[in-house]
Each structure stands twice: as C-alpha cells, then as structure tokens.
Design a protein around this motif. Structure first.
Motif: not given
Length: 282
Positions: A85-109
């Motif tokens: 959804n994040v990528i789709d929304e950026f594309a709809k806003d006219g972004v043509r090159y996108l660098e996403l960033r995120t910290t890898p996360r774990r969830n034991a549950d």
C-alpha cells in the motif's frame, strides 16, 4: 484550442518525483492503518480504540505512535500489505523513484523473524508492477539497538543485497542511544560497499554527537535541522546532501513553521538537498 491550467496540487501530483526518506512504518496511511486494525483487533483488543491523531505536540509523541503501528505489522502478511500500500500510494502521488527504509523486526508471538520480515518487504518491493515506479530498500539500524543487533541488520542487508538493498540508515528515537556505540556496524556496512545515510541533529540533544557522525563521512544526512557554525561549515564544505522532510519537521514540532524551515539556508547556499515526505499524515 482551449487549455486548462493545472492547479497547484494537481501539478505536484503530475510532476515526476523521487522520494529518498520514506520509513515504511512511518509512511502507512490512516486508510491502511484502519484496514490493518480490522485484521488485528481480535489479537489486540486495545486496537479497537486506536485512532490516528490529527496532530503531534512534540517529536517524542511520534515514537509513541509506533507502539500501535508495530502491533498492526506484527507478521509477514501485515508487513506485505503495508509495504504494498505504501508503494501504491507513492506511485499514485507521482513518485517514480522510491527508496523505502525499515529496521528489521522480529515477533516471537507470530513467529516473524528479522529475516522473514525483510523478505516480506523485499518480495513485495520486487513484484512486477504496471506503473513506472522504481523501488529500492535502505536497511535501518535503530539507535536503541545493541551493537550485536546492528551487525545483524548489516548481515541481512548483505544477504539480500541482490534484491535491491542499496544502503544503511541510522534512525530511531532521537533521545536514545548513540551513533558511536553502533559505529563498528556502519564501518562494516561501508566496507561491504553500501551507501550510508544518518538521521542527524533533529533535536538539540543530538548536536553533541554531530562531530562523530560527520567524521564517518556519510553519503547523506537526514533532516540536519539544527546546525552550529562548525557543523554547518563541515557539511557545506563536503557538499553532503541533506534529506529535507518539511512536513515531518513541522508536524513533529522540530521546526515551528514552514516559513522558518532551514531549507531556506540550503537554497541560499546552493547546497545539495532533496525534498522528502518522511511520513504520511493525511
């Protein structure tokens, strides 16, 4: 022939753009949050009363918001939905090159590991698309991470390099942790050939560590909100590009108003910068 001029908002959407400072979990729109809340409310009943705030009083309020966002993205399916959804929304806003960033996360549950989290992000990021957007990933190291966790993030970036991982980022709660504690992991990232961007001087408390961050010679800086004269001269003389996040700065109250924003100084100095969103709040 009659022509109709675009209004400013239409023009801004139509203009092809790049976005270099998009945290995945910070770019999830309220619409997506509501969708994920419906999926998660049986596991987390407290989410039933969760509402996206209309404004923040200070930057620390933004980091509190992540407690809820992380519950919304606590397994690979939710991470995939959010990323798509994040990528789709950026594309709809006219972004043509996108660098996403995120910290890898774990969830034991839920059984989600840092590797499966990153794989979920990259699988979506590399899906065939009908639009023209190009997407790349920056793996973030949180200021609160231990050095061991920081090395783990770099190792994952190396493992997934061929899937369009392009850089390493220092991010997280600006009032916690330190770059110097994590520096060996960033040195390893550089030795592995990754570009490095560092969140820099967002609040007064960060200014004391500015010399250490700049001594690393980062490829880009995020925000660079507060600069004393030695820091300013270092950044200007080395032409370090700055990721400017005007909306984020004003909403999180690290800058009072758009009229007072430090982007004006960069324009006057003809210093390299890029305008970024940093997070959606609409």
């Amino acid at each position: 022939m009659v022509t109709t001029a675009l209004d400013l908002s239409e023009f801004c959407v139509a203009l092809p753009k790049i976005e270099l400072h998009a945290h995945i979990n910070g770019s999830i729109s309220p619409k997506t949050m509501l969708h994920l809340k419906e999926l998660k409310k049986s596991r987390y009943p407290e989410l039933a009363n969760f509402e996206v705030p209309e404004q923040l009083d200070r930057i620390s309020d933004f980091f509190k918001l992540f407690k809820f966002i992380y519950k919304l993205t606590d397994d690979e399916e939710a991470v995939s939905i959010a990323t798509r959804n994040v990528i789709d929304e950026f594309a709809k806003d006219g972004v043509r090159y996108l660098e996403l960033r995120t910290t890898p996360r774990r969830n034991a549950d839920t059984g989600m590991t840092k590797e499966s989290y990153l794989k979920a992000v990259l699988d979506v990021m590399n899906e065939p698309r009908q639009d023209d957007i190009i997407v790349r990933l920056i793996v973030s190291i949180d200021r609160r991470n231990t050095l061991e966790e920081a090395f783990e993030a770099v190792d994952l970036a190396v493992k997934f390099r061929s899937q369009n991982v392009v850089g390493i980022d220092l991010c997280g709660d600006v009032h916690q942790g330190s770059f110097e504690q994590l520096r060996p992991a960033f040195e390893k990232a550089r030795n592995e050939g990754f570009y490095v961007t560092l969140h820099f001087n967002e609040v007064v408390e960060n200014m004391v560590e500015a010399p250490n961050l700049l001594s690393f010679k980062p490829d880009r800086l995020g925000h660079a909100t507060l600069l004393d004269e030695p820091t300013r001269q270092n950044i200007y003389s080395n032409a370090i590009p700055i990721e400017i996040c005007m909306t984020s700065n004003v909403i999180s109250k690290t800058v009072k108003t758009f009229a007072e924003h430090h982007v004006k100084d960069l324009l006057l100095e003809n210093h390299p910068f890029v305008l970024c969103v940093s997070f959606f709040f609409k």
